[in-house]
Design an enzyme around this catalytic site. Structure first.
Site, PDB file in Angstrom:
ATOM      1  N   LYS A 239       0.726  -1.169   0.010  1.00 43.76           N
ATOM      2  CA  LYS A 239       0.174  -0.010   0.162  1.00 43.76           C
ATOM      3  C   LYS A 239       0.933   1.151   0.099  1.00 43.76           C
ATOM      4  O   LYS A 239       2.004   1.313   0.712  1.00 43.76           O
ATOM      5  CB  LYS A 239      -0.780   0.109   1.259  1.00 43.76           C
ATOM      6  CG  LYS A 239      -1.839   1.024   1.105  1.00 43.76           C
ATOM      7  CD  LYS A 239      -2.879   1.257   2.544  1.00 43.76           C
ATOM      8  CE  LYS A 239      -3.914   2.117   2.722  1.00 43.76           C
ATOM      9  NZ  LYS A 239      -4.601   1.921   4.164  1.00 43.76           N
TER      10      LYS A 239
ATOM     11  N   SER B 142      -9.162   2.083   3.162  1.00 44.91           N
ATOM     12  CA  SER B 142      -8.522   2.858   2.309  1.00 44.91           C
ATOM     13  C   SER B 142      -7.438   1.809   1.468  1.00 44.91           C
ATOM     14  O   SER B 142      -6.996   2.217   0.509  1.00 44.91           O
ATOM     15  CB  SER B 142      -7.510   3.872   2.765  1.00 44.91           C
ATOM     16  OG  SER B 142      -6.937   3.246   4.031  1.00 44.91           O
TER      17      SER B 142
ATOM     18  N   GLY C  74      -6.339   1.763   9.662  1.00 43.82           N
ATOM     19  CA  GLY C  74      -6.611   2.791  10.749  1.00 43.82           C
ATOM     20  C   GLY C  74      -8.057   3.066  10.918  1.00 43.82           C
ATOM     21  O   GLY C  74      -8.370   3.886  11.870  1.00 43.82           O
TER      22      GLY C  74
ATOM     23  N   SER D   3      -9.186  -0.448   7.465  1.00 46.44           N
ATOM     24  CA  SER D   3      -8.817  -0.070   6.203  1.00 46.44           C
ATOM     25  C   SER D   3      -8.102  -1.235   5.260  1.00 46.44           C
ATOM     26  O   SER D   3      -7.893  -1.343   4.266  1.00 46.44           O
ATOM     27  CB  SER D   3      -7.824   1.161   6.237  1.00 46.44           C
ATOM     28  OG  SER D   3      -8.419   2.319   6.347  1.00 46.44           O
TER      29      SER D   3
END
Length: 624
Positions: free
Chosen positions: A220, A296, A317, A320
């Site tokens: 990521k 995310s 977080g 995600s």
């Protein structure tokens, strides 16, 4: 923004302080019905513009706080708890049985070797996809595992270089689709081939570094990985912050021979649940290209779900890792806060974010967890992790039938009103999985009540907002604000309106909610929930250019994941079925602090008996 709907016995009861009456009410589940309009395109731009006007900003924030109960919970209510600024675990650690201890002196390859020794003997995966789509028996689909790749390399059936070339060809193919998957922000073809060639040579010499040698791993774009910048999904942050070395987790995977293939797309700055990024494109769900992958870490989830990498790293977080894993039909593991070193991560969420893994199977989550776990002496932790352990899954290492007995003794806590606050298609699939594991192993599901879930949700939101805005600081105002997507820009404007008092009260609620969860763990081993309250929402055309604010879907996607972040508890999601549209449904297990071994053991049990996986509509088989 929201209209709070409570049970009849609680209607109208809004005392100004934490009285006995409020304590009674806090044990009731509060249903949240989002009433906010969805904003995208021109209307989102207008909302963002109004929020950033110095005269209107405090007026809009006053209204938003009031209708979302922030004023009532964080300003008009007094709590007795002291603030907890980082997850802190009070209970004594229970002695674990039938586990392998990973000594702190072990190198990453030694940890991986110990993990493989704990697994059942390898059986060649003969059920992976091959042939034309109309010839597939979907009941036989399963993801190629790390050990499948290692077996293929060791036998000479294929080399890491050949797999890397197939991977790069597949990436090009995914870009040429009418609706691209939009998987990567940064990818260096030459670097990928160079790493794979080194792994090929090690296998030629019969000296692979570990079972992970030559295995493709995506990262990521919130985690430092040379030679790439770390952008956090933005167009400016990579220029403001230079990457000089690999993150600790990337370094450990490289020591095992893993091939780091690039930086995956993500929701900008991690502030969103969809994975729609106006700069790098919306990461699409391989089960249905018209649907989101989740945020995310959506790029990391899609890379695994589409078969392009058996492993990807994410950062969790606000769900995600677990959220996109659930929506994309893969396994997402988020360990206890402090279990994995945070060196080399963008400092977007200091006390709520953790590196997590996305894999096609629980076995692969098991192996990668063994590789990346371990904190650094420089980590400033409140609760120092005990040595990591792995569950023994090889029957040869244990007494006869002990595996079944260990699962039979498990107690799963289910807060029914919360659990059922999801779409019918979701909780029904999850309930079927629960009944199946009870019928198969005899483990128990016990009723539970978890107070203050609505307060915990808001405490997480305020904590996340305070940490993000403090981290971005003046660089966001000077470099980033004008180029940031509308949804993230609006959200940051809201974050900037929280006061010191509200932030500190959020930390007092963190302490309060930690105590609530520890009480549940006195009666049960895990808390079980759906991972998300709905399956993957659609991608709207007007959201792709500037983002979108959709509180209805956002609230559903985050409903069950907060304890893993605000309280730092370990959690795993695994696919357990599909809705009527063929979209994946994930089940989540949340464990006690440092209980990764038990969490992985019960996840393996679920995986063995749950409904077989469907081959995604977009899928690349790099081994065949």
């Amino acid at each position: 923004m929201t209209d709070t709907k409570m049970h009849a016995e609680n209607m109208g009861m809004q005392p100004p302080s934490c009285t006995a009456m409020e304590e009674k009410n806090s044990n009731e589940y509060v249903y949240i019905t989002e009433k906010a309009p969805r904003l995208a395109g021109f209307f989102l731009k207008c909302f963002c513009w109004l929020l950033e006007m110095s005269l209107l900003h405090p007026i809009i924030l006053f209204y938003l706080k009031k209708v979302n109960n922030v004023t009532k919970i964080f300003m008009n209510t007094q709590y007795s708890e002291e603030p907890m600024y980082k997850p802190q675990y009070f209970d004594e650690i229970e002695e674990e049985k039938f586990v392998q201890v990973l000594e702190t002196k072990f190198s990453a390859p030694e940890c991986v070797a110990a993990a493989v020794e704990c697994l059942p003997p390898y059986l060649s995966n003969t059920l992976t996809y091959c042939g034309k789509e109309d010839q597939i028996d979907v009941r036989k689909f399963q993801y190629a595992t790390i050990r499948d790749y290692a077996d293929a390399y060791t036998s000479g059936r294929v080399t890491p270089t050949e797999v890397a070339k197939r991977f790069l060809t597949s990436i090009e193919d995914s870009r040429k689709m009418s609706r691209g998957l939009n998987l990567f922000i940064s990818l260096d073809f030459h670097d990928v081939i160079s790493q794979a060639a080194a792994a090929t040579e090690r296998y030629r010499q019969g000296k692979p570094l570990s079972v992970l040698d030559g295995v493709l791993v995506a990262v990521k774009d919130e985690i430092d990985c040379l030679p790439y910048p770390t952008t956090g999904g933005s167009t400016w942050l990579g220029k403001a912050r230079q990457v000089t070395k690999d993150a600790a987790v990337v370094k450990r995977l490289r020591e095992c021979g893993a091939v780091m293939v690039g930086k995956t797309n993500m929701h900008e700055l991690g502030v969103g649940t969809t994975g729609i990024n106006p700069h790098y494109g919306a990461t699409r769900n391989p089960h249905d290209m018209t649907r989101v992958s989740g945020g995310s870490s959506g790029g990391s989830a899609t890379v695994v779900a589409a078969g392009l990498c058996p492993v990807a790293l994410g950062v969790d977080g606000g769900g995600s890792v677990r959220m996109p894993a659930s929506l994309s039909g893969v396994v997402g593991l988020k360990p206890t806060f402090g279990r994995i070193a945070k060196s080399g991560l963008l400092p977007l969420n200091w006390t709520i974010g953790m590196v997590g893994t996305l894999t096609g199977t629980v076995e692969d989550a098991y192996i990668v967890y063994a590789a990346v776990q371990g904190h650094l002496p420089s980590d400033k932790l409140v609760s120092i992790p005990p040595p990591a352990t792995l569950p023994l899954l090889n029957d040869v290492q244990m007494e006869p039938n002990i595996m079944a007995k260990l699962i039979e003794e498990i107690k799963l806590a289910k807060f029914s009103k919360w659990y059922n606050d999801s779409d019918d298609s979701v909780w029904r699939v999850c309930d079927s999985a629960l009944r199946l594991i009870q019928d198969t192993y005899g483990c128990k599901v016990v009723d539970a009540s978890i107070p203050d879930l609505d307060k915990m949700r808001l405490a997480h939101y305020i904590t996340m907002g305070g940490e993000l805005t403090a981290s971005l600081g003046v660089e966001y105002e000077n470099l980033g604000r004008k180029t940031t997507g509308g949804d993230v820009r609006s959200t940051i404007s809201i974050f900037q309106g929280f006061s010191n008092r509200e932030f500190v009260t959020a930390q007092r609620l963190r302490s309060r909610c930690m105590q609530h969860h520890m009480e549940v763990f006195k009666e049960a081993d895990f808390i079980v929930t759906p991972t998300t309250a709905c399956t993957a929402p659609p991608i709207r055309d007007d959201a792709e250019q500037y983002g979108e604010l959709d509180y209805q879907h956002g609230g559903k996607l985050m409903r069950f994941i907060i304890a893993g972040n605000l309280l730092g508890l370990p959690a795993i999601t695994l696919p357990v079925g599909y809705d009527a549209k063929g979209l994946p449904v994930g089940l989540q297990l949340v464990g006690k602090p440092w209980s990764e071994a038990a969490l992985l053991r019960v996840a393996v049990a679920f995986e063995k008996i749950c409904a077989p996986q469907h081959r995604p509509k977009v899928y690349y088989d790099l081994l065949n």
